[in-house]
Design an enzyme around this catalytic site. Structure first.
Site, PDB file in Angstrom:
ATOM      1  N   SER A 175     -10.405   1.010  -8.694  1.00 51.29           N
ATOM      2  CA  SER A 175     -10.900  -0.218  -8.492  1.00 51.29           C
ATOM      3  C   SER A 175     -11.406  -0.667 -10.090  1.00 51.29           C
ATOM      4  CB  SER A 175     -12.092  -0.403  -7.460  1.00 51.29           C
ATOM      5  OG  SER A 175     -12.430  -1.784  -7.483  1.00 51.29           O
ATOM      6  N   ASP A 268      -4.501  -6.155  -0.660  1.00 51.28           N
ATOM      7  CA  ASP A 268      -5.530  -5.894  -1.555  1.00 51.28           C
ATOM      8  C   ASP A 268      -5.630  -7.257  -2.446  1.00 51.28           C
ATOM      9  OD1 ASP A 268      -7.372  -5.590  -3.498  1.00 51.28           O
ATOM     10  OD2 ASP A 268      -6.599  -3.464  -4.095  1.00 51.28           O
ATOM     11  N   HIS A 298      -8.203  -2.932   0.024  1.00 47.27           N
ATOM     12  CA  HIS A 298      -8.892  -2.623  -1.086  1.00 47.27           C
ATOM     13  C   HIS A 298      -9.667  -1.447  -0.545  1.00 47.27           C
ATOM     14  CE1 HIS A 298     -10.075  -2.792  -5.346  1.00 47.27           C
ATOM     15  NE2 HIS A 298     -11.415  -2.418  -4.693  1.00 47.27           N
TER      16      HIS A 298
END
Length: 327
Positions: A175, A268, A298
């Site tokens: 991320s 995501d 995610h």
């Protein structure tokens, strides 16, 4: 960079979700927890710390776990933790991965990603150095970028004292940590520091949430548009978002950066920018291995207690590290 939804309706759950992922998100919705973006940053950070390990696998035992301090350019001492699959005195120096945790530049720590880093070290045979870079809003852009690059340079210069092989290094993260890793790989290219791999797990690469996947999944848990806007608002001013150190997809030249392994989640909002970055690297002649995990959201790589694809992704990432570094 995973937020907790307060309520989840069937209408916002993507139809592509696997049954196990759908069931997990529904349970999260029924828990009625407040969205992270509704909390002050310090309270949200504490909530994230308390709950980060709930869905993750038990930490793998390792023969060597060591806390270290890394000097930053402004004199700060950054905390990091080394996970090694064997003691320093046994065998030759180990190759190493600098790992940068996710959390939207606002949340997360070495502790929230300990199970993942231990799994990568245990399964790959590579040492993992996890960094506590400084977080927003106390430390806004580009502090995290500087901390990541300072740590990578330090690892290359001082890693031998930790029993590490500074000639066999990689950088990675998930991320926001994936963003920082991609940026650090460009810095390494520019500085002439060779890296064997950049390990990018659903990285953010764009300046704004304007891709098709962002629009399609803007209300889908666990990472909604509201959560992303809150996280990024803590970190960076609107006029700075086109800086390539926040949005590496905007860099005009990525030729010669380290080979990349990317893990993306189908459901995501960041998936399109991850695909675009993989394409950009390929067009520049950079070797890219891309894994798209179907029906995943995610943050899924830390859901190993309930989502089997998380365990698969961890094994895939470890295999990529071993292939790149254990030569």
């Amino acid at each position: 960079m995973t937020a907790t939804p307060s309520a989840i309706s069937e209408t916002v759950l993507p139809r592509q979700l696997t049954p196990a992922m759908r069931a997990l998100l529904e349970r999260m919705g029924r828990a009625g927890r407040p969205p992270l973006e509704s909390l002050p940053p310090a309270q949200a950070r504490a909530f994230y710390e308390r709950n980060a390990g709930v869905l993750d696998i038990a930490p793998a035992p390792l023969p060597r776990v060591q806390d270290v301090r890394i000097p930053a350019r402004d004199g700060a001492a950054l905390h990091a933790r080394l996970y090694a699959p064997r003691p320093a005195e046994e065998g030759p120096p180990l190759p190493a991965l600098l790992y940068l945790h996710g959390g939207g530049f606002t949340l997360g720590s070495v502790a929230t990603h300990e199970s993942l880093c231990r799994a990568l070290a245990a399964q790959s045979g590579v040492a993992v150095l996890a960094l506590d870079y400084r977080l927003a809003p106390e430390h806004r852009f580009p502090t995290a970028v500087h901390d990541a690059w300072d740590a990578l340079r330090w690892l290359a210069a001082e890693g031998a004292a930790l029993g590490l092989d500074a000639s066999r290094l990689a950088v990675g993260g998930d991320s926001a940590g994936g963003t920082l890793a991609a940026v650090a790989a460009i810095h390494a290219r520019d500085a002439g520091l060779p890296l064997a791999l950049q390990l990018l797990i659903y990285p953010g690469t764009t300046a704004h949430q304007d891709t098709e996947s962002h629009q399609r999944l803007r209300h889908a848990p666990p990472l909604t548009e509201a959560a992303i806007s809150w996280l990024f608002g803590n970190y960076i001013a609107p006029h700075e978002r086109t800086d390539w150190r926040f949005a590496p997809l905007l860099h005009d030249d990525v030729a010669g950066v380290a080979p990349a392994w990317l893990a993306l989640a189908e459901c995501d909002p960041l998936v399109d920018e991850g695909l675009a970055y993989a394409d950009k690297l390929r067009m520049a002649g950079v070797p890219v291995q891309l894994e798209l995990y179907r029906g995943m959201v995610h943050g899924f790589i830390q859901f190993g207690r309930v989502i089997t694809e998380a365990l698969t992704a961890q094994k895939d990432a470890a295999a990529a590290l071993a292939q790149a570094l254990l030569v």
